[in-house]
Design a protein around this motif. Structure first.
Motif, PDB file in Angstrom:
ATOM      1  N   GLY A 189       6.526  -5.178   2.505  1.00 15.53           N
ATOM      2  CA  GLY A 189       5.660  -4.294   3.283  1.00 15.53           C
ATOM      3  C   GLY A 189       4.988  -5.053   4.407  1.00 15.53           C
ATOM      4  N   ASP A 190       3.678  -4.911   4.497  1.00 12.52           N
ATOM      5  CA  ASP A 190       2.909  -5.652   5.494  1.00 12.52           C
ATOM      6  C   ASP A 190       2.227  -6.832   4.822  1.00 12.52           C
ATOM      7  N   GLY A 217       5.517   8.120  -4.084  1.00  8.86           N
ATOM      8  CA  GLY A 217       6.651   7.460  -3.425  1.00  8.86           C
ATOM      9  C   GLY A 217       7.076   6.271  -4.265  1.00  8.86           C
ATOM     10  N   LEU A 241      -3.088   4.914  -2.878  1.00  7.08           N
ATOM     11  CA  LEU A 241      -3.316   3.989  -3.978  1.00  7.08           C
ATOM     12  C   LEU A 241      -2.140   3.037  -4.139  1.00  7.08           C
ATOM     13  N   ILE A 271      -1.552  -6.425   3.855  1.00  6.46           N
ATOM     14  CA  ILE A 271      -2.003  -5.370   2.941  1.00  6.46           C
ATOM     15  C   ILE A 271      -1.680  -5.790   1.513  1.00  6.46           C
ATOM     16  N   PHE A 272      -2.697  -6.185   0.777  1.00  3.96           N
ATOM     17  CA  PHE A 272      -2.551  -6.665  -0.606  1.00  3.96           C
ATOM     18  C   PHE A 272      -1.382  -7.648  -0.717  1.00  3.96           C
ATOM     19  N   PRO A 306       9.594  -2.276   3.586  1.00  6.46           N
ATOM     20  CA  PRO A 306       9.811  -1.859   2.198  1.00  6.46           C
ATOM     21  C   PRO A 306      11.080  -2.432   1.573  1.00  6.46           C
ATOM     22  N   MET A 348       4.413   0.593 -11.301  1.00  8.11           N
ATOM     23  CA  MET A 348       3.968  -0.354 -10.272  1.00  8.11           C
ATOM     24  C   MET A 348       4.854  -0.376  -9.025  1.00  8.11           C
ATOM     25  N   ARG A 349       5.975   0.349  -9.078  1.00  6.70           N
ATOM     26  CA  ARG A 349       6.816   0.440  -7.876  1.00  6.70           C
ATOM     27  C   ARG A 349       6.553   1.738  -7.122  1.00  6.70           C
TER      28      ARG A 349
HETATM   29  N1  SAH Z   1       2.265  -5.648   1.067  1.00  7.06           N
HETATM   30  C1  SAH Z   1       2.805  -4.481   0.373  1.00  7.06           C
HETATM   31  C2  SAH Z   1       1.955  -4.065  -0.810  1.00  7.06           C
HETATM   32  C3  SAH Z   1       1.954  -5.038  -1.947  1.00  7.06           C
HETATM   33  S1  SAH Z   1       0.977  -4.503  -3.322  1.00  7.06           S
HETATM   34  C4  SAH Z   1       2.934  -3.352   1.404  1.00  7.06           C
HETATM   35  O1  SAH Z   1       2.344  -3.431   2.471  1.00  7.06           O
HETATM   36  O2  SAH Z   1       3.662  -2.411   1.111  1.00  7.06           O
HETATM   37  C5  SAH Z   1       2.228  -3.888  -4.390  1.00  7.06           C
HETATM   38  C6  SAH Z   1       2.149  -2.381  -4.463  1.00  7.06           C
HETATM   39  O3  SAH Z   1       2.652  -1.836  -3.258  1.00  7.06           O
HETATM   40  C7  SAH Z   1       3.011  -1.759  -5.532  1.00  7.06           C
HETATM   41  O4  SAH Z   1       2.353  -1.717  -6.787  1.00  7.06           O
HETATM   42  C8  SAH Z   1       3.224  -0.355  -5.000  1.00  7.06           C
HETATM   43  O5  SAH Z   1       2.074   0.434  -5.213  1.00  7.06           O
HETATM   44  C9  SAH Z   1       3.315  -0.622  -3.512  1.00  7.06           C
HETATM   45  N2  SAH Z   1       4.703  -0.768  -3.030  1.00  7.06           N
HETATM   46  C10 SAH Z   1       5.239  -1.854  -2.456  1.00  7.06           C
HETATM   47  N3  SAH Z   1       6.513  -1.603  -2.087  1.00  7.06           N
HETATM   48  C11 SAH Z   1       6.779  -0.336  -2.444  1.00  7.06           C
HETATM   49  C12 SAH Z   1       7.932   0.523  -2.316  1.00  7.06           C
HETATM   50  N4  SAH Z   1       9.031   0.088  -1.711  1.00  7.06           N
HETATM   51  N5  SAH Z   1       7.852   1.767  -2.796  1.00  7.06           N
HETATM   52  C13 SAH Z   1       6.703   2.232  -3.350  1.00  7.06           C
HETATM   53  N6  SAH Z   1       5.589   1.465  -3.489  1.00  7.06           N
HETATM   54  C14 SAH Z   1       5.635   0.209  -3.053  1.00  7.06           C
END
Ligand code: SAH
Length: 397
Positions: A220-221, A335, A303, A224-225, A150, A360-361
């Motif tokens: 993130g990962d 979150g 989501l 995953i998206f 994150p 979006m965050r």
């Molecule tokens: N690969 C990322 C996801 C990317 S898609 C993962 O695995 O976390 C982008 C979406 O991920 C954002 O719109 C939000 O919904 C979520 N996201 C990514 N980082 C975040 C964070 N630090 N806190 C909250 N949501 C987050």
């Protein structure tokens, strides 16, 4: 710079009994769009066709006897001007044997492996002695698609940190690339804001094929998206054989939903699903269908991409749909910026959540019928989904 063989392969059918195998190969190698040369049967025809593809530096897949191949190749090699060999793979007409013959270091290994896969036969890698000896082509490099987690450095896997430290080229979206720093002098940053994901993936492969050590950065990962799927798709579509020689690795990271869940308790403790609400790459009707089915299946739902300036109404509609299936008291976790300095985690309910609380965050976790809240020492709540299902509901549903 030596010209590498990059063209689409030619399938040379040098024995009529190899026609069916050639057709199977053509279907199985679609990403490489091979041409099937007309059947050549006399030694003169075989030699002529081989000479043509060799002169055009197009990799050749030869369906015929090894003896006829060697006889046809010999005159070509005798007049070789010293440029690196073009990949040639011998395939027995029945498709049972796949043998790389020429072009080690030029993609013959990768091509042979693709052929063996397409024909569904085993393949044992062989290393030609020319691989390193001629020094004509640089060894392919490495491409790692990494997940930063994150944002907090302590939530980044040590394997990802090590990969970043060794990287020569860092490719990614500016915000994430910044999160991955600081970098040492000499590390090249290719932060490509205005490039689409596939372009970024292709750029990374191109650099790695030239021998560079490349990382593609995701938050993130990466699976995953994020970038991992684009990178593997780029390889799937690759016409450049050198891309198949790249040492490709995907290094996982902690995803946003996992961090939000951990902060809130254990809402993902039982079956759950992960959905992106973004209808940029899929139709909204598909998203609604999945939401409805996930709600009916009583899955906890995480989501991602819940809302943005360009997509203002989607979340409200999604919540409306979910309220038809779930009780207003269903726990919901918001979150925002989890695992970053501005982190905010809010436990609310399906009845109370308002779309304005989400951007979006934010990652949104919606409980199942079993997800519960209990008081926390600090006055807040722990949210969890128990790991059991009531016997009666398991039997009746
Ligand atoms: N690969 C990322 C996801 C990317 S898609 C993962 O695995 O976390 C982008 C979406 O991920 C954002 O719109 C939000 O919904 C979520 N996201 C990514 N980082 C975040 C964070 N630090 N806190 C909250 N949501 C987050």
């Amino acid at each position: 710079m030596t010209a590498l063989a990059e063209g689409r392969p030619v399938l040379l059918v040098a024995d009529a009994s190899g026609r069916e195998t050639a057709e199977r190969l053509r279907a199985g190698l679609q990403g490489l769009s091979p041409d099937v040369a007309a059947t050549a049967q006399t030694p003169a025809e075989i030699a002529e066709r081989l000479r043509e593809s060799y002169a055009a530096r197009r990799p050749c897949v030869f369906l015929g006897s090894m003896e006829s191949l060697v006889l046809a190749l010999a005159p070509l090699l005798a007049v070789s001007d010293g440029s690196p060999s073009v990949p040639v793979v011998a395939v027995s007409p029945d498709g049972a044997d796949v043998v790389p013959v020429l072009g080690f270091g030029q993609g013959v290994e990768a091509l042979s492996r693709r052929i063996a896969d397409a024909l569904d036969v085993g393949y044992r890698a062989r290393t030609g002695t020319g691989e390193d000896a001629d020094g004509a082509s640089p060894a392919a490099g490495r491409l790692a698609v990494i997940g930063l987690g994150p944002g907090a450095p302590e939530l980044m896997a040590p394997a990802v940190r090590a990969e970043l430290d060794q990287a020569q080229d860092i490719v990614g979206y500016t915000t994430y690339v910044r999160m991955a720093g600081p970098f040492r002098a000499g590390q090249r940053i290719l932060d490509s804001d205005n490039r689409c994901e596939m372009e970024r993936a292709r750029l990374a492969f191109e650099l790695a094929a030239q021998g560079r050590r490349v990382v593609v950065v995701s938050s993130g990962d990466p699976g995953i998206f994020a970038m991992a799927a684009a990178v593997v798709e780029a390889l799937d579509q690759a016409e450049d054989l050198r891309w198949h020689q790249v040492d490709l690795a995907i290094l996982p990271g902690i995803s946003a939903a996992q961090v939000a869940a951990a902060r809130a308790g254990a809402p993902l403790g039982h079956d759950f699903c992960v959905l992106s609400l973004s209808d940029n790459l899929k139709p909204w009707s598909q998203i609604e269908r999945r939401l409805a089915l996930a709600a009916q299946a009583d899955l906890v739902i995480a989501l991602y991409n819940p809302s943005s300036k360009a997509r203002p109404w989607q979340l409200g509609q999604a919540l409306e749909l979910l309220r038809r299936h779930r009780d207003p008291s269903t726990p919901v976790i918001l979150g925002r910026d989890v695992g970053r300095p501005a982190e905010q985690v809010l436990a609310t309910t399906l009845g109370e959540i308002r779309p304005e609380q989400v951007d979006m965050r934010t990652v949104v976790i919606i409980g199942s019928s079993l997800t519960r809240q209990i008081p926390r020492r600090d006055g807040g709540a722990w949210v969890y989904t128990p790991r059991w299902y009531p016997q009666s509901s398991a039997q009746t549903s």
